[in-house]
Design an enzyme around this catalytic site. Structure first.
Site, PDB file in Angstrom:
ATOM      1  N   GLU A  66       0.990   4.047   1.401  1.00 11.78           N
ATOM      2  CA  GLU A  66       1.224   4.246   3.801  1.00 11.78           C
ATOM      3  C   GLU A  66       2.525   3.713   3.330  1.00 11.78           C
ATOM      4  OE1 GLU A  66      -1.561   3.147   2.242  1.00 11.78           O
ATOM      5  OE2 GLU A  66      -3.175   3.223   4.026  1.00 11.78           O
ATOM      6  N   CYS A 118      -1.861  -0.837   7.691  1.00 10.71           N
ATOM      7  CA  CYS A 118      -1.570   0.668   7.253  1.00 10.71           C
ATOM      8  C   CYS A 118      -1.241   1.057   8.111  1.00 10.71           C
ATOM      9  CB  CYS A 118      -1.185   1.252   6.195  1.00 10.71           C
ATOM     10  SG  CYS A 118      -0.744   0.528   4.986  1.00 10.71           S
ATOM     11  N   HIS A 128       0.722  -1.115   0.232  1.00 11.50           N
ATOM     12  CA  HIS A 128       0.361   0.372   0.375  1.00 11.50           C
ATOM     13  C   HIS A 128       0.482   1.034   0.054  1.00 11.50           C
ATOM     14  CE1 HIS A 128      -3.957  -1.912   1.813  1.00 11.50           C
ATOM     15  NE2 HIS A 128      -3.389  -2.655   0.439  1.00 11.50           N
TER      16      HIS A 128
END
Length: 139
Positions: free
Chosen positions: A73, A102, A71
């Site tokens: 992040e 995350c 992801h």
């Protein structure tokens, strides 16, 4: 311009930058971007995609996201860790609300504020951030 107006202006600008950065993703289903800011300086950035050394294909033949796709992040947090900068006290701007995994990384990275644009299909990551005392803003 008062402090709150100035803060809103910066929030809008950094979220816009995260949206532009998301376009670097090779993912078809959804492109997500993240910008990590500390003391009004961008200290890291990320977008969703495959780990270094993997082909830039995020979905399988059925259109499902591959399990090893990172992801935005996670990419921003790991990138700042490699740089020698510290994310302690930083703000993370993301085009989509963080997932639970995350959110755990955000907490451990010492990020104190998360600003996001779109809701994720499951909002348990946002709830965990709030439980941890992190300021969460949907813009």
């Amino acid at each position: 311009m008062d402090t709150n107006e100035k803060s809103n202006k910066f929030d809008r600008s950094y979220l816009e930058m995260a949206s532009v950065w998301a376009k670097n993703s090779y993912c078809v289903r959804r492109q997500v971007g993240a910008i990590l800011v500390k003391d009004r300086m961008i200290i890291s950035d990320g977008y969703n995609g495959t780990p270094s050394g993997f082909e830039n294909v995020c979905e399988d033949e059925d259109g499902n996201t591959k399990a090893y796709v990172l992801h935005a992040e996670a990419n921003a947090i790991t990138k700042v860790a490699k740089s020698g900068n510290s994310s302690l006290g930083a703000t993370l701007y993301i085009t989509a609300a963080p997932c639970l995994e995350c959110a755990k990384l955000i907490i451990q990275a010492g990020i104190i504020r998360v600003v996001y644009k779109d809701e994720y299909r499951i909002m348990d990551g946002v709830e965990l951030l709030k439980k941890a005392g992190i300021e969460v803003v949907k813009y």
